[in-house]
Design an enzyme around this catalytic site. Structure first.
Site, PDB file in Angstrom:
ATOM      1  N   ASP A 473       0.835  -1.203   0.000  1.00 46.08           N
ATOM      2  CA  ASP A 473       0.000   0.000   0.000  1.00 46.08           C
ATOM      3  C   ASP A 473       0.870   1.252   0.000  1.00 46.08           C
ATOM      4  O   ASP A 473       2.072   1.203   0.304  1.00 46.08           O
ATOM      5  CB  ASP A 473      -0.891  -0.039   1.253  1.00 46.08           C
ATOM      6  CG  ASP A 473      -2.197   0.721   1.081  1.00 46.08           C
ATOM      7  OD1 ASP A 473      -2.317   1.482   0.110  1.00 46.08           O
ATOM      8  OD2 ASP A 473      -3.086   0.549   1.940  1.00 46.08           O
ATOM      9  N   ASP A 543     -10.852   1.711  -3.296  1.00 44.45           N
ATOM     10  CA  ASP A 543     -11.515   1.337  -2.041  1.00 44.45           C
ATOM     11  C   ASP A 543     -13.031   1.340  -2.202  1.00 44.45           C
ATOM     12  O   ASP A 543     -13.754   1.031  -1.247  1.00 44.45           O
ATOM     13  CB  ASP A 543     -11.119   2.312  -0.925  1.00 44.45           C
ATOM     14  CG  ASP A 543      -9.734   1.990  -0.388  1.00 44.45           C
ATOM     15  OD1 ASP A 543      -9.224   0.903  -0.678  1.00 44.45           O
ATOM     16  OD2 ASP A 543      -9.158   2.844   0.313  1.00 44.45           O
TER      17      ASP A 543
HETATM   18  C1  DGJ Z   1      -5.882   1.833   1.828  1.00 46.45           C
HETATM   19  C2  DGJ Z   1      -6.262   0.615   1.055  1.00 46.45           C
HETATM   20  O1  DGJ Z   1      -6.788   0.969  -0.189  1.00 46.45           O
HETATM   21  C3  DGJ Z   1      -7.248  -0.212   1.866  1.00 46.45           C
HETATM   22  O2  DGJ Z   1      -7.670  -1.307   1.126  1.00 46.45           O
HETATM   23  C4  DGJ Z   1      -6.603  -0.619   3.160  1.00 46.45           C
HETATM   24  O3  DGJ Z   1      -5.560  -1.510   2.904  1.00 46.45           O
HETATM   25  C5  DGJ Z   1      -6.108   0.604   3.911  1.00 46.45           C
HETATM   26  N1  DGJ Z   1      -5.296   1.456   3.092  1.00 46.45           N
HETATM   27  C6  DGJ Z   1      -5.335   0.189   5.133  1.00 46.45           C
HETATM   28  O4  DGJ Z   1      -4.784   1.258   5.780  1.00 46.45           O
END
Ligand code: DGJ
Length: 734
Positions: A473, A543
């Site tokens: 990430d 997300d």
């Molecule tokens: C952003 C990501 O897109 C989410 O899926 C998740 O992993 C969060 N970060 C965790 O902090």
């Protein structure tokens, strides 16, 4: 095939396209033709309109020769061309007039690989390298052009060498420039933001310069590094399209400039804004690779070329033909409220509905109970994970599940042991208060010590051999970008040096752990690009886990990316991003053609929907191999309807997905014509055993289920009642 004539006309030609240029009178590389394949490309005449107009400049004393009207291969500034240049540099005299003339060329079988940057793989292809020179300042530019036998793809890059005795300052160094002839064009590009990535936008190319770019340190969700320049009246199946992307994950720029005579220049490369590179005598600078796809068959033709090329030549070989495990991700299931016992419990739930992997998302490391701390301290929180990660992984694996974990290795929290020890290991501008993003700062990947440190930590995590998957990430844009290890004069090199540091880390890690499945993520799709996909087999595109929100995102993705690089999961309802309530079925269906599928639900959500989930997971597993390597088609997209088709690689199965967003009374019946089936074959609809010929499905179409509030006529197929309904059909060739 690359053909070079005695008169120095260069043709790159295959069954998809021809690309022709020549060494012009003054040694300038003139572009001649780019378009569908020509039988005899070396005889092609420039499709650009050239007239001598009164009052124009004469390039270096040459009468009737004016670079402003000349289509070129690598235009510079300062000598009669006033359009935005591919190359712009300040020489030791302090001026920026550069003239690059043909010096020599060579052809190599296969493809050149870039040393510090990711490159497309070679194979059946050849590469032409044309060397240009500015004789006055001894600047050499090697332009590389790779043409493949079996793809409508041209890969270009430029390498700049300072052969003089004085330092040069590079300002613009685009990877490629393509001067298209005057015509009416439209642009298609993808823009967005967090949770609404990859929205498509089309517009007529205006006079002037249209630019998509990033200055955020990552390629960004605001403007994805992708543009399609479509000849007017182009649609899904018809028309000439010139599209472009970049194998790069940092600040990019793709611009389309319509000049005073309607000619159009497409520039693809590193963003020149806030960029400057000092090139010392003897040094060289390598640009990333620009990838160009030409299609004469509209957007569908274009997407098909991108999909097969990305799959075959970009994503890691180890996974590009492997079905992906179904999974449970802990993020929307538990957020930071996670510990050893909870993971084990979720693992049992996952097993009970047939899932194959559990992914421990954010929150597992030292004191990470919210997003305010601990990035950089990559060891398990002793309170919540007293046995450590390796032990947890072993316990999970004993249950018969794979184990995956989340990391954010480019970041550091100010509340962390790492920051206490190394406050200088962050990107910062001297004297400025660094702006936090999600409470975190960015590690300085220009600093080799930082990169080595992170490599060691991740190596330790992976060397236990119990981690099957990494979700990588990156959750903030970069601000106050500066590096203490780079000299004051070179601070504008920092964004690119950062990316080089990142690539060196990814290169080492993915080479050492080729069997670990890496997933790319940056707050969803804030860094979804060909550079990251060169190291990582799949990407979390957003997300946005609500199905209706996700449809747009996947549709946008599909212009460029094959869906086998995407992951999707069934998230909670009401959705946490937009509050929408939707059925489990629609939440699954939106991601049905993505290769990686899973869920992110709480214990109780799993319990309450166990049967339905088990059925859907079973379906995902049954078709996991099908969802790799096939062909995806956008059949219909309107404000209320999405209809997509997918044919497996072996052509034995065809899937049709129909989404009807808002219900309405008394709707018309809808037919949809399927595409690319075998017209003489028969296809069986698996849900009811009905047989159709390929010919019928393609020419007469398939009647989509009816949207109604009554659903009482037994001879009619209905959609599930209400808003956000969807149906997925499977047809098997018999
Ligand atoms: C952003 C990501 O897109 C989410 O899926 C998740 O992993 C969060 N970060 C965790 O902090």
């Amino acid at each position: 095939m690359i053909i070079v004539s005695e008169k120095n006309i260069f043709s790159l030609t295959n069954k998809y396209y021809s690309y022709v240029f020549r060494v012009g009178d003054g040694g300038i590389l003139e572009h001649i033709y780019y378009g569908s394949s020509l039988i005899n490309p070396n005889n092609s005449v420039s499709h650009h309109y050239q007239t001598h107009r009164d009052g124009v400049l004469h390039f270096q004393g040459k009468k009737n020769y004016n670079l402003s009207e000349l289509p070129q291969e690598y235009p510079t500034f300062g000598s009669t061309d006033f359009r935005f240049p591919a190359f712009h540099c300040k020489n030791s005299d302090g001026n920026t007039a550069t003239v690059l003339k043909y010096k020599n060329h060579r052809i190599i079988k296969g493809k050149n690989y870039l040393s510090a940057l990711p490159s497309a793989r070679g194979g059946e292809c050849s590469t032409l390298i044309v060397c240009l020179e500015d004789n006055l300042h001894k600047i050499e530019v090697d332009l590389a052009y790779t043409i493949y036998d079996n793809y409508g793809v041209l890969v270009r890059s430029a390498n700049i060498k300072n052969n003089g005795n004085n330092k040069l300052e590079l300002n613009n160094i685009y990877s490629s420039s393509i001067d298209l002839p005057a015509s009416e064009y439209e642009i298609l590009h993808l823009h967005g933001s967090w949770s609404r990535e990859l929205s498509e936008e089309s517009m007529i190319v205006p006079s002037g310069r249209f630019v998509i770019e990033s200055n955020r340190g990552s390629s960004s969700a605001a403007h994805f590094p992708f543009i399609a320049v479509c000849e007017e009246q182009c649609n899904e199946i018809h028309g000439n399209i010139y599209s472009s992307s970049l194998i790069y994950s940092g600040n990019h720029s793709i611009s389309v400039e319509k000049g005073e005579f309607n000619d159009v220049r497409l520039l693809t490369g590193i963003n020149s804004f806030n960029f400057n590179w000092s090139l010392n005598p003897g040094d060289n600078f390598q640009t990333p690779e620009a990838v160009h796809v030409y299609s004469k068959n509209g957007l569908r033709g274009m997407s098909n070329i991108w999909h097969s090329f990305i799959r075959d030549k970009i994503t890691p070989k180890n996974f590009n033909i492997k079905p992906r495990p179904t999974y449970l991700n802990t993020w929307e299931s538990s957020y930071f409220d996670i510990d050893h016992q909870k993971v084990l419990k979720l693992a049992d739930k996952a097993l009970s509905i047939g899932l194959e992997m559990i992914v421990l998302d954010d929150g597992w490391f030292d004191r990470r109970i919210d997003d305010s701390s601990s990035l950089g301290d990559w060891y398990a929180d002793t309170k919540r994970f007293p046995d450590g990660i390796q032990d947890l992984a072993i316990q999970i694996k004993r249950k018969g599940l794979k184990f995956g974990i989340w990391i954010e290795p480019e970041m550091i929290s100010t509340k962390s042991e790492l920051f206490k020890k190394h406050p200088d290991w962050v990107l910062k501008a001297p004297g400025r208060i660094p702006s936090l993003g999600r409470n975190q700062l960015v590690l300085d990947y220009c600093n080799a010590d930082v990169v080595n440190y992170i490599f060691d930590k991740l190596d330790k995590l992976l060397s236990g051999g119990n981690i099957d998957y990494i979700k990588w990430d990156m959750n903030r844009n970069m601000s106050e970008v500066g590096s203490p290890v780079v000299s004051a004069k070179q601070q504008l090199e920092v964004p690119h040096r950062y990316i080089l540091g990142l690539y060196s880390l990814l290169n080492r890690l993915t080479k050492k752990y080729p069997n670990v499945l890496f997933e790319n993520c940056a707050s969803g799709g804030n860094r979804l690009d060909l550079g990251m996909l060169r190291y990582m087999s799949q990407s979390w595109p957003s997300d946005m886990s609500d199905p209706i929100g996700r449809l747009n995102i996947i549709n946008g993705c599909s212009y460029l990316f094959p869906l086998d690089v995407l992951s999707a999961y069934i998230g909670p309802s009401p959705n946490h991003q937009n509050g929408r309530i939707s059925s489990i079925n629609s939440r699954f269906n939106a991601g049905a053609f993505c290769a990686a599928k899973g869920i992110s639900l709480s214990d109780s959500d799993i319990d309450n929907n166990a049967n339905e989930l088990a059925k859907l997971i079973n379906f995902a597993k049954e078709h996991a191999t099908d969802m790799i390597g096939g062909s995806f088609y956008r059949l219909k997209k309107s404000a209320n309807v999405f209809c997509w088709q997918y044919i497996t690689k072996d052509k034995k199965k065809c899937f049709l997905l129909y989404f009807h967003i808002l219900s309405g009374p008394n709707e018309p019946f809808q037919h949809i014509k399927l595409v690319e089936l075998e017209k003489n074959s028969k296809y069986k609809q698996t849900s009811n055993g009905k047989l159709y010929s390929g010919n019928l499905l393609m020419e007469n179409g398939f009647t989509l289920p009816y949207v109604s509030m009554t659903n009482d006529n037994k001879s009619i197929s209905y959609m599930p009642k209400g808003d956000f309904s969807s149906k997925l059909f499977v047809f098997k060739k018999v």
